[in-house]
Design an enzyme around this catalytic site. Structure first.
Site, PDB file in Angstrom:
ATOM      1  N   ASP A  60       0.875  -1.176   0.000  1.00 56.53           N
ATOM      2  CA  ASP A  60       0.000   0.000   0.000  1.00 56.53           C
ATOM      3  C   ASP A  60       0.909   1.221   0.000  1.00 56.53           C
ATOM      4  O   ASP A  60       1.745   1.363   0.893  1.00 56.53           O
ATOM      5  CB  ASP A  60      -0.874   0.027   1.265  1.00 56.53           C
ATOM      6  CG  ASP A  60      -1.939  -1.067   1.236  1.00 56.53           C
ATOM      7  OD1 ASP A  60      -2.059  -1.753   0.206  1.00 56.53           O
ATOM      8  OD2 ASP A  60      -2.645  -1.220   2.248  1.00 56.53           O
TER       9      ASP A  60
ATOM     10  N   ASP B 117     -14.243  -5.714  -3.483  1.00 55.71           N
ATOM     11  CA  ASP B 117     -14.283  -5.608  -2.021  1.00 55.71           C
ATOM     12  C   ASP B 117     -15.657  -6.059  -1.577  1.00 55.71           C
ATOM     13  O   ASP B 117     -16.658  -5.419  -1.904  1.00 55.71           O
ATOM     14  CB  ASP B 117     -14.061  -4.157  -1.578  1.00 55.71           C
ATOM     15  CG  ASP B 117     -12.643  -3.678  -1.872  1.00 55.71           C
ATOM     16  OD1 ASP B 117     -11.770  -4.532  -2.153  1.00 55.71           O
ATOM     17  OD2 ASP B 117     -12.402  -2.462  -1.827  1.00 55.71           O
TER      18      ASP B 117
END
Lengths: 257, 223
Positions: A12, A131
């Site tokens: 990330d 997601d």
């Protein structure tokens, strides 16, 4: 012997640094992305995924340079996700040296974008990130729905149906994250992973919840994932990728050692 | 100083191919180009390719590269095809409802099929064939020097080459069945996988290509 299952460390990236937080709070700095990528390459990572977690225009510039730098030193597949909204975004990342791009929210808001992207660049480089959160109550049949904005916004779209649709639109791979499990370290949502993997004919990458090496084994064996993605267990030196691969191989999973 | 041209027809990750060649080719001039003169004057050529076959062949023809590739191969200098750059060397592909290819090697390109299953476990196999699989070298060849038998390389494809003669097969790989993962004829060598994404083994293959003179060595048997 045949095709190996893959381990994919995920970086990330925020403001040029690798960061990791638990469900988007308590963000910790995990180092320089180029150095981290090189370390994972040396440890035997099968691919590397970079996620631009802010996707602002400044961060976008940083990502392009980062991908260029990593791609000239690390010779394994690279995926870039976060803020991929236009054909031009994809072209920029592929030209910088990415092999695949991850499309997330843009696919939900405009499914035709996935079709357009797959037609232009080929399905092999289009990863649709899903997601999902469980919405069925205890005792009901399992049901998951798609959420956007880091799991904060519901869409009412069924996750399994969505995965089937995205493959029909040209997704070459699905990156499946359980928003219930992300950052919890209690393991993948194996029922979700299995439901999606068995419903579609393209590879599924399981993500969200890895806290120990056995979770990676379970993701493949129970969840039927083709690849497993993890971040924090590798970032802070708890485990190396090599250890993870040996653990999976000793469980009878075919790995590249 | 030797030179290698990476043929640019707008398809695929040429950055990685060029970087891999630069990494292993100390002092080698690497040109990413679609210019016929640059290609023909190079010592070696890499023909990469990613994406849909119709677009790839369309661009190759539009840029007049079909003639250039034929001419380069006629010269006897080594050419290395990668992924779709391997598939275009055959006569035709089943992709996009059928596409006529360059016809440099006899044979065709076929689809894996939607009902592919593992030979032993019976598990359904996903398409595209994506990830690290083993490459079984079927012949001795300077391109395989120093690369372990059954080494793993990174694949991503849904179509595979079916050469017309077994003597064109340089390697095979198992995915539901044994398919041809590398082909060779005279000064042409081509692979289905991506050496530029296959870490050490892949870089070794590029290093071998930069040493290869385009001739296959006929080894003398001890008896």
């Amino acid at each position: 012997m045949g095709l190996a299952k893959r381990i994919i460390p995920c970086l990330d990236v925020d403001n040029g640094r690798v960061v990791k937080g638990v469900q988007f709070v308590d963000i910790r700095d995990a180092g320089d992305p180029v150095e981290v990528a090189r370390r994972y390459d040396e440890q035997g990572a099968d691919e590397i995924t970079f996620l631009d977690i802010t996707a602002t225009s400044d961060n976008r510039e940083t990502m392009v340079h980062l991908v260029e730098e990593v791609a000239s030193q690390v010779f394994i597949p690279l995926t870039v996700g976060g803020g991929i909204r236009k054909v031009e975004d994809i072209r920029t990342m592929l030209n910088a040296g990415a092999d695949k791009v991850g499309i997330n929210s843009a696919a939900v808001f405009n499914p035709e974008f996935v079709k357009e992207a797959a037609e232009k660049f080929g399905s092999q480089c289009i990863v649709v990130a899903i997601d999902a959160k469980k919405v069925s109550a205890e005792g009901e049949a399992n049901r998951w729905e798609i959420f956007t904005h880091g799991g904060r916004k519901e869409t009412g779209i069924d996750a399994v149906e969505w995965a089937i649709k995205m493959v029909a639109y040209g997704a070459g791979e699905i990156l499946l994250t359980s928003m219930d499990r992300d950052g919890t370290k209690i393991g993948f949502d194996l029922e979700l992973t299995r439901a999606i993997s068995e419903a579609i004919n393209v590879p599924v990458i399981a993500s969200g919840g890895v806290g120990e090496l056995q979770h990676l084994v379970d993701g493949v064996k129970e969840g039927k994932a083709d690849a497993v993605l993890a971040a924090s267990i590798f970032h802070f030196g708890e485990h190396t990728i090599e250890e993870a691969k040996r653990k999976m191989a000793s469980a009878g999973i075919e790995m590249r050692l | 100083m030797s030179s290698v041209a990476v043929i640019d027809y707008g398809m695929g990750n040429l950055h990685s191919v060029a970087k891999a060649l630069e990494k292993v080719g100390e002092g080698v001039e690497v040109n990413v180009t679609s210019d016929a003169r640059t290609i023909l004057s190079s010592d070696r050529v890499v023909l990469p390719g990613v994406g849909a076959m119709r677009d790839c062949m369309g661009e190759i023809k539009r840029l007049g590269l079909d003639k250039t590739i034929h001419e380069f191969i006629e010269s006897g200098k080594p050419l290395f095809g990668v992924c779709v750059g391997m598939q275009v060397l055959l006569e035709s592909s089943a992709e996009n409802n059928g596409v006529t290819c360059l016809g440099i090697l006899p044979g065709k390109v076929e689809y894996f099929g939607d009902e592919l299953r593992d030979m032993k476990s019976g598990d359904r196999l996903k398409i595209p064939h994506m990830g690290w699989n083993q490459v079984h070298q079927e012949i001795e060849h300077p391109m395989w020097d120093g690369i372990a038998q059954d080494a793993r390389f990174y694949f991503v494809h849904s179509y595979y080459a079916q050469p017309a003669h077994p003597d064109l097969i340089a390697a095979s790989t198992n995915y539901g069945f044994q398919f041809t993962s590398a082909v060779t004829k005279d000064n042409v060598f081509a692979v289905q996988f991506h050496p530029e994404k296959s870490q050490h083994a892949g870089l070794a293959l590029y290093a071998n290509f930069l040493k290869w003179n385009g001739k296959t060595i006929t080894r003398n048997h001890p008896f």
